[in-house]
Design an enzyme around this catalytic site. Sequence first.
Site, PDB file in Angstrom:
ATOM      1  N   THR A  93       0.703  -1.463  -0.179  1.00 21.24           N
ATOM      2  CA  THR A  93      -0.209   0.094   0.054  1.00 21.24           C
ATOM      3  C   THR A  93       1.301   1.358   0.254  1.00 21.24           C
ATOM      4  OG1 THR A  93      -1.071   1.235   1.392  1.00 21.24           O
ATOM      5  CG2 THR A  93      -0.456  -0.192   2.287  1.00 21.24           C
ATOM      6  N   ASP A  94       0.313   2.487  -0.330  1.00 19.12           N
ATOM      7  CA  ASP A  94       1.111   3.701  -0.631  1.00 19.12           C
ATOM      8  C   ASP A  94       0.583   4.228   1.227  1.00 19.12           C
ATOM      9  OD1 ASP A  94      -1.419   4.529  -0.039  1.00 19.12           O
ATOM     10  OD2 ASP A  94      -1.890   5.919  -1.250  1.00 19.12           O
ATOM     11  N   GLU A  95       0.304   3.406   2.037  1.00 18.57           N
ATOM     12  CA  GLU A  95       0.280   3.692   3.650  1.00 18.57           C
ATOM     13  C   GLU A  95       1.746   3.538   4.148  1.00 18.57           C
ATOM     14  OE1 GLU A  95      -3.038   2.716   5.771  1.00 18.57           O
ATOM     15  OE2 GLU A  95      -4.063   3.672   4.129  1.00 18.57           O
ATOM     16  N   TYR A 129      -1.742  -0.842  10.610  1.00 19.80           N
ATOM     17  CA  TYR A 129      -2.246  -1.182   9.798  1.00 19.80           C
ATOM     18  C   TYR A 129      -1.003  -0.958   8.652  1.00 19.80           C
ATOM     19  CZ  TYR A 129      -3.411  -1.855   4.949  1.00 19.80           C
ATOM     20  OH  TYR A 129      -3.159  -1.948   3.068  1.00 19.80           O
ATOM     21  N   LYS A 180       2.005  -3.676   7.505  1.00 16.33           N
ATOM     22  CA  LYS A 180       2.012  -3.665   6.021  1.00 16.33           C
ATOM     23  C   LYS A 180       4.068  -3.196   5.898  1.00 16.33           C
ATOM     24  CE  LYS A 180       0.187  -4.344   2.538  1.00 16.33           C
ATOM     25  NZ  LYS A 180      -0.332  -5.877   2.860  1.00 16.33           N
TER      26      LYS A 180
HETATM   27  P1  NAD Z   1      -9.777  -7.251   2.142  1.00 12.43           P
HETATM   28  O1  NAD Z   1      -9.327  -6.661   3.525  1.00 12.43           O
HETATM   29  O2  NAD Z   1     -10.616  -6.741   0.759  1.00 12.43           O
HETATM   30  O3  NAD Z   1      -9.629  -8.644   1.965  1.00 12.43           O
HETATM   31  C1  NAD Z   1      -8.437  -9.073   2.731  1.00 12.43           C
HETATM   32  C2  NAD Z   1      -8.328 -10.538   2.009  1.00 12.43           C
HETATM   33  O4  NAD Z   1      -7.640 -11.594   2.693  1.00 12.43           O
HETATM   34  C3  NAD Z   1     -10.121 -11.252   3.046  1.00 12.43           C
HETATM   35  O5  NAD Z   1     -10.438 -12.015   1.652  1.00 12.43           O
HETATM   36  C4  NAD Z   1      -9.390 -12.185   4.039  1.00 12.43           C
HETATM   37  O6  NAD Z   1     -10.546 -13.219   4.102  1.00 12.43           O
HETATM   38  C5  NAD Z   1      -7.837 -12.427   3.835  1.00 12.43           C
HETATM   39  N1  NAD Z   1      -7.406 -12.430   5.156  1.00 12.43           N
HETATM   40  C6  NAD Z   1      -6.938 -12.036   5.821  1.00 12.43           C
HETATM   41  N2  NAD Z   1      -6.245 -12.523   6.996  1.00 12.43           N
HETATM   42  C7  NAD Z   1      -5.903 -13.680   6.525  1.00 12.43           C
HETATM   43  C8  NAD Z   1      -5.488 -15.249   7.401  1.00 12.43           C
HETATM   44  N3  NAD Z   1      -4.643 -14.726   8.148  1.00 12.43           N
HETATM   45  N4  NAD Z   1      -5.318 -15.964   6.491  1.00 12.43           N
HETATM   46  C9  NAD Z   1      -5.719 -15.670   4.839  1.00 12.43           C
HETATM   47  N5  NAD Z   1      -6.504 -15.083   4.526  1.00 12.43           N
HETATM   48  C10 NAD Z   1      -6.368 -13.368   5.084  1.00 12.43           C
HETATM   49  O7  NAD Z   1      -8.301  -6.898   1.583  1.00 12.43           O
HETATM   50  P2  NAD Z   1      -8.416  -5.652   0.145  1.00 12.43           P
HETATM   51  O8  NAD Z   1      -8.701  -4.276   0.686  1.00 12.43           O
HETATM   52  O9  NAD Z   1      -8.646  -6.678  -0.786  1.00 12.43           O
HETATM   53  O10 NAD Z   1      -6.867  -5.516  -0.038  1.00 12.43           O
HETATM   54  C11 NAD Z   1      -6.542  -6.646  -0.454  1.00 12.43           C
HETATM   55  C12 NAD Z   1      -4.843  -6.059  -0.141  1.00 12.43           C
HETATM   56  O11 NAD Z   1      -4.122  -5.409  -1.231  1.00 12.43           O
HETATM   57  C13 NAD Z   1      -4.281  -5.753   0.885  1.00 12.43           C
HETATM   58  O12 NAD Z   1      -2.720  -6.809   1.565  1.00 12.43           O
HETATM   59  C14 NAD Z   1      -4.208  -4.801   1.167  1.00 12.43           C
HETATM   60  O13 NAD Z   1      -3.178  -4.272   2.373  1.00 12.43           O
HETATM   61  C15 NAD Z   1      -3.864  -3.729   0.061  1.00 12.43           C
HETATM   62  N6  NAD Z   1      -3.991  -2.717  -1.322  1.00 12.43           N
HETATM   63  C16 NAD Z   1      -4.572  -2.333  -0.862  1.00 12.43           C
HETATM   64  C17 NAD Z   1      -5.906  -1.331  -1.350  1.00 12.43           C
HETATM   65  C18 NAD Z   1      -7.164  -0.761  -1.247  1.00 12.43           C
HETATM   66  O14 NAD Z   1      -7.518   0.333  -1.166  1.00 12.43           O
HETATM   67  N7  NAD Z   1      -8.183  -1.437  -0.815  1.00 12.43           N
HETATM   68  C19 NAD Z   1      -5.129  -0.293  -1.686  1.00 12.43           C
HETATM   69  C20 NAD Z   1      -3.702  -1.275  -1.785  1.00 12.43           C
HETATM   70  C21 NAD Z   1      -2.919  -1.780  -1.317  1.00 12.43           C
HETATM   71  O1  DAU Z   2      -4.283   4.179   0.749  1.00 13.61           O
HETATM   72  C1  DAU Z   2      -4.513   2.575   0.315  1.00 13.61           C
HETATM   73  C2  DAU Z   2      -5.308   2.199   1.588  1.00 13.61           C
HETATM   74  O2  DAU Z   2      -6.950   2.681   0.826  1.00 13.61           O
HETATM   75  C3  DAU Z   2      -5.089   0.932   1.950  1.00 13.61           C
HETATM   76  O3  DAU Z   2      -3.803   0.370   2.069  1.00 13.61           O
HETATM   77  C4  DAU Z   2      -6.493   0.160   3.094  1.00 13.61           C
HETATM   78  O4  DAU Z   2      -6.351  -1.136   2.933  1.00 13.61           O
HETATM   79  C5  DAU Z   2      -7.642   1.039   2.054  1.00 13.61           C
HETATM   80  O5  DAU Z   2      -8.125   0.734   3.728  1.00 13.61           O
HETATM   81  C6  DAU Z   2      -7.457   2.209   2.486  1.00 13.61           C
HETATM   82  O6  DAU Z   2      -7.115   2.947   3.673  1.00 13.61           O
HETATM   83  P1  DAU Z   2      -7.637   4.280   4.401  1.00 13.61           P
HETATM   84  O7  DAU Z   2      -7.670   4.688   5.966  1.00 13.61           O
HETATM   85  O8  DAU Z   2      -7.345   5.589   2.843  1.00 13.61           O
HETATM   86  O9  DAU Z   2      -9.138   4.372   3.411  1.00 13.61           O
HETATM   87  P2  DAU Z   2     -10.889   4.290   3.732  1.00 13.61           P
HETATM   88  O10 DAU Z   2     -11.630   4.075   2.687  1.00 13.61           O
HETATM   89  O11 DAU Z   2     -10.871   3.595   5.303  1.00 13.61           O
HETATM   90  O12 DAU Z   2     -10.753   5.781   4.853  1.00 13.61           O
HETATM   91  C7  DAU Z   2     -10.508   6.514   3.367  1.00 13.61           C
HETATM   92  C8  DAU Z   2     -10.943   8.368   3.605  1.00 13.61           C
HETATM   93  O13 DAU Z   2     -11.913   8.588   4.273  1.00 13.61           O
HETATM   94  C9  DAU Z   2      -9.647   8.274   4.607  1.00 13.61           C
HETATM   95  O14 DAU Z   2      -9.045   9.628   5.273  1.00 13.61           O
HETATM   96  C10 DAU Z   2     -10.592   8.260   6.565  1.00 13.61           C
HETATM   97  C11 DAU Z   2     -12.235   8.775   5.298  1.00 13.61           C
HETATM   98  N1  DAU Z   2     -12.810   8.244   6.291  1.00 13.61           N
HETATM   99  C12 DAU Z   2     -13.449   6.413   6.512  1.00 13.61           C
HETATM  100  C13 DAU Z   2     -14.466   6.505   7.161  1.00 13.61           C
HETATM  101  C14 DAU Z   2     -14.705   5.005   6.636  1.00 13.61           C
HETATM  102  C15 DAU Z   2     -14.019   9.132   7.254  1.00 13.61           C
HETATM  103  O15 DAU Z   2     -13.837  10.009   6.643  1.00 13.61           O
HETATM  104  N2  DAU Z   2     -15.506   8.260   7.370  1.00 13.61           N
HETATM  105  C16 DAU Z   2     -15.841   7.272   7.296  1.00 13.61           C
HETATM  106  O16 DAU Z   2     -16.492   6.605   8.092  1.00 13.61           O
END
Ligand code: NAD
Ligand code: DAU
Length: 355
Positions: free
Chosen positions: A134-136, A159, A163
């Site tokens: 992730t970019d975080e 988190y 990562k």
């Molecule tokens: P998600 O939370 O939707 O899915 C995570 C999946 O991992 C689920 O299916 C869950 O059952 C599985 N999982 C969790 N713990 C596990 C374990 N101990 N063993 C096996 N499986 C397990 O997440 P996502 O949003 O699809 O993100 C997927 C990946 O991409 C993550 O590694 C996240 O850090 C990365 N990522 C997400 C975003 C985003 O915006 N969602 C952006 C950049 C990177």
């Molecule tokens: O940047 C990549 C990341 O983006 C991934 O690595 C993470 O897995 C993914 O969850 C996401 O993280 P964020 O924390 O940015 O996503 P989230 O959707 O939780 O929040 C987006 C923005 O909105 C953040 O600034 C917090 C804000 N927010 C979020 C929620 C859930 C609100 O203002 N209200 C809310 O209820």
Amino acid sequence: MRAFQTILVTGGAGFIGNHLVRHLVKRYPEVQIVNLDKLTYAGNLENLRDIESSANYTFVKACITDEEAIKGIFSQYKPDAIIHLAAESHVDRSIHSPLEFVMTNTVGTVNLLNQARLLWGDDFDNKLFYQVSTDEVFGSLGPSGFFNEDTPYDPRSPYSASKASADHLVSAYRHTFGLPTVISNCSNNYGPYQFPEKLIPLVLNNIRNEKPLPVYGDGSNVRDWLYVVDHVLAIDLIAHQGALGETYNVGGHNEHRNLELVEIMCDLMDERLGNDVGTSRNLIEFVRDRPGHDHRYAIDPAKIEHDLGWTPTININEGLSLTIDWYLENNLWLENVTSGAYKSYYAQMYNVVEK
Ligand code: NAD
Ligand code: DAU
């Protein structure tokens, strides 16, 4: 160009994972795709109903921290590529349960790295361990500038720290043991099948139910949004053509302040639902800010654009329309994932009385 016989995807039942698995199963019918997932609250096999009977698809339920289970699965399926997405992914939950994040995201990754070494020995020909990150991990930007591949890591939530630790371990296994690895760091994804604890699906679900739309702080935080299918296309390219030992930043220059994005969603939903203009904006509520809330994320994707020819294909207007249509057409999916445990999560997180 690498070619694989068996690709093992971890976390394939989650949001990004199900889009990736679907893409790989359809695009590479001659390649076996093994989806390994623990099926936590975020994993849902309903997400994969359309491809579950494909000849080149297998699902295995396991936890990535379980040494014996992973060893058995690796020796049974002998993957030559591991695309690792399984993670605890929600920042707010990491603030409540940091240990769970370290266990899955960090310890789970080391377990996979160890088992990959054990399986592959010294034969790294056409092998790959791909860490989807992730970019975080880069921390928080001020009003200008972008994250690039040389930006130092500065994680600021449990988190992102879990990562970042995992990414460092992947690099360490590359340098110490020569493991063929690659890492990508992507910005915020959105699209169908995202669990409604994340901002976009949470807001869409609440508008549908005429519930308050919680905006943290003053809504000025900025995120860089990418349609999930564009991330999947980047992962496919990196897996097959990314240079070993390299990292790639993935993002589409799609920055929005949270409040602005919520307002756009309100207006699009009002149009779809036939509401009077401004109806959904009235649901916006400013709530207590996320502790340690990173102010701004923004990706410079020049490297992946230049080296691998990737560019996003879906702009934010198109992507939001596709996403909104999907959530409106998939009421049952939303009902299912927001029943049970979600209700108590929501009540505790947003301090509301359960109904
Ligand atoms: P998600 O939370 O939707 O899915 C995570 C999946 O991992 C689920 O299916 C869950 O059952 C599985 N999982 C969790 N713990 C596990 C374990 N101990 N063993 C096996 N499986 C397990 O997440 P996502 O949003 O699809 O993100 C997927 C990946 O991409 C993550 O590694 C996240 O850090 C990365 N990522 C997400 C975003 C985003 O915006 N969602 C952006 C950049 C990177
Ligand atoms: O940047 C990549 C990341 O983006 C991934 O690595 C993470 O897995 C993914 O969850 C996401 O993280 P964020 O924390 O940015 O996503 P989230 O959707 O939780 O929040 C987006 C923005 O909105 C953040 O600034 C917090 C804000 N927010 C979020 C929620 C859930 C609100 O203002 N209200 C809310 O209820």
